[in-house]
Structure formats: structure tokens, C-alpha cells
Design a protein around this motif. Sequence first.
Motif, mmCIF file in Angstrom:
data_model
loop_
_atom_site.group_PDB
_atom_site.id
_atom_site.type_symbol
_atom_site.label_atom_id
_atom_site.label_comp_id
_atom_site.label_asym_id
_atom_site.label_seq_id
_atom_site.Cartn_x
_atom_site.Cartn_y
_atom_site.Cartn_z
ATOM 1 N N THR A 123 35.878 38.958 43.690
ATOM 2 C CA THR A 123 36.489 38.505 44.791
ATOM 3 C C THR A 123 36.896 39.859 45.422
ATOM 4 O O THR A 123 37.115 40.851 44.611
ATOM 5 N N ASP A 146 40.826 38.088 49.827
ATOM 6 C CA ASP A 146 40.597 36.692 49.212
ATOM 7 C C ASP A 146 41.804 36.059 48.703
ATOM 8 O O ASP A 146 42.646 36.838 48.121
ATOM 9 N N LYS A 147 41.960 34.783 48.748
ATOM 10 C CA LYS A 147 43.386 34.294 48.603
ATOM 11 C C LYS A 147 43.663 34.179 47.118
ATOM 12 O O LYS A 147 44.670 34.458 46.643
ATOM 13 N N GLY A 163 37.248 34.486 40.473
ATOM 14 C CA GLY A 163 37.458 33.454 40.992
ATOM 15 C C GLY A 163 38.115 32.099 40.375
ATOM 16 O O GLY A 163 38.198 31.093 40.559
ATOM 17 N N SER A 208 37.662 44.822 43.351
ATOM 18 C CA SER A 208 37.924 44.228 44.263
ATOM 19 C C SER A 208 38.264 44.833 45.699
ATOM 20 O O SER A 208 38.518 44.252 46.720
ATOM 21 N N ARG A 220 38.011 43.196 53.974
ATOM 22 C CA ARG A 220 38.337 41.818 54.099
ATOM 23 C C ARG A 220 37.279 41.371 55.011
ATOM 24 O O ARG A 220 36.947 40.086 54.853
ATOM 25 N N SER A 249 32.097 37.856 46.149
ATOM 26 C CA SER A 249 32.464 36.535 47.075
ATOM 27 C C SER A 249 32.087 36.594 48.440
ATOM 28 O O SER A 249 32.356 37.580 49.278
ATOM 29 N N THR A 264 33.264 34.221 50.782
ATOM 30 C CA THR A 264 34.225 33.638 51.630
ATOM 31 C C THR A 264 35.715 33.831 50.860
ATOM 32 O O THR A 264 35.709 34.156 49.952
ATOM 33 N N ILE A 265 36.748 33.856 51.842
ATOM 34 C CA ILE A 265 38.115 34.371 51.310
ATOM 35 C C ILE A 265 38.607 32.773 50.533
ATOM 36 O O ILE A 265 39.734 33.092 49.933
ATOM 37 N N ASP A 266 37.946 32.033 50.617
ATOM 38 C CA ASP A 266 38.552 30.765 49.863
ATOM 39 C C ASP A 266 37.608 30.537 48.506
ATOM 40 O O ASP A 266 37.862 29.515 47.849
ATOM 41 N N TYR A 267 36.661 31.495 48.250
ATOM 42 C CA TYR A 267 36.053 31.423 46.967
ATOM 43 C C TYR A 267 36.970 30.976 45.652
ATOM 44 O O TYR A 267 37.738 31.820 45.580
ATOM 45 N N GLN A 268 36.426 30.109 45.023
ATOM 46 C CA GLN A 268 37.322 29.684 43.697
ATOM 47 C C GLN A 268 36.309 29.072 42.848
ATOM 48 O O GLN A 268 35.558 28.151 43.095
#
Length: 188
Positions: A7, A11-12, A53, A98, A168, A179, A181-185
Motif C-alpha cells: 500500500t 491509501d486509507k 492491506g 509505502s 498518492r 496497491s 487504489t486507495i481503498d485496497y484492503q
Amino acid sequence: MAILPITMFGDKILRKKVNKVKIVDNEIIELITNMFDTKRNANGIGLAANQVGADRSIFIVDLSNVEEYEEFKPLVFINPKIVKYSEEQTVFEEGCLSIPDIRSDVERPEAITIEYQDAELKEQTMNADNLLARVIQHEYDHLLGILFTDLVDDEMKKRLKKPLHRIRKRKIDIAYPISKTIDYQLTL
Ligand code: ZN
């Protein structure tokens, strides 16, 4: 065994305080194995679970690639808590998988005491100083949603704004998987 995407700044999940590990099941063992593969592939010396993630309180450290630490045995820290910091501070240049291609001096305590659970969930206490204390504090911060770029002085923060924005936006060229996307988990 698998190499997971790392990530990136923005990333969140890197800004979240992660969840505790209650049991070490096959999923967690697989995660830890994959974290070591991912770290090795990216030439890192430490990696936190949210950097791949995973919303779990785990980080790993392996200094065996570093000169004078060739005998170092890889460590897994589960549900860690730093319980003591030395008054003595040191400045050291840090980087982060990261936050690629950015390095900056960061001031931190020279020594720490950390309580954690090992891969068998046995309680452990460790005193660390020097490079080991440095890496532990960096990885521990990840699990609290803190990045080393948060800890630099104001002038450096200004200088880092544009390079951080490029990360970013993924306007970067990196030799390891990242990763998308910033929502990758991960689901675990
Ligand atoms: Zn890092």
C-alpha cells in the motif's frame, strides 16, 4: 507463498489504527509468510500488516541484510505495545516501502522496551536500541496510522508535499508490486 502489493502513501489503511489479533489461525500464518516474501522482494528491513492491506496488529523485522546484523533472526511482533522510551534521542535517515524514493532525518528515542506476542501468541518483552529500536518504532507507528513523514520538521514537510502527491497519484516507477487504489484492503 505470495508477494502482495504494498500500500502507498494516501491509501486509507495506512492511516488506520489496526485491529488486534485474537487467534493465530492459518490465515494469519499465511499473512505473516506473505509479509516476509513481500518484504524480501522489496528489499525492506521491516513491514507492517497494513502495508500489505491487512487490518491486523502485526509487523515483522529482519535486519539480516544489513552490515553487522548478518546473524539477525527475523522477528514477528503481534499486538505490540512500546511501554518505555529512553530519554536519549537520536536522528537517523528513514525511508519506507509505502513512501518510495523519499528519505528524511527523523528524531526518535534511542532505545525502547516493547511488549508483544510472538507467532505462538506467547507474551514477550524486548529491550532494543540503535537500528533495531529505530525499525521497531517505525513499524509500530504504522500500526497506529503514523508515517515517518508526519514526524519531520515543517520545512521538510513543505518540501515533501509534491513528491508525496506524486506517490498518492501513483505517478511513480517502482520495482515491486503496489496497491492500485486507495481503498485496497485484504479481507482478513
Ligand atoms: Zn514504513
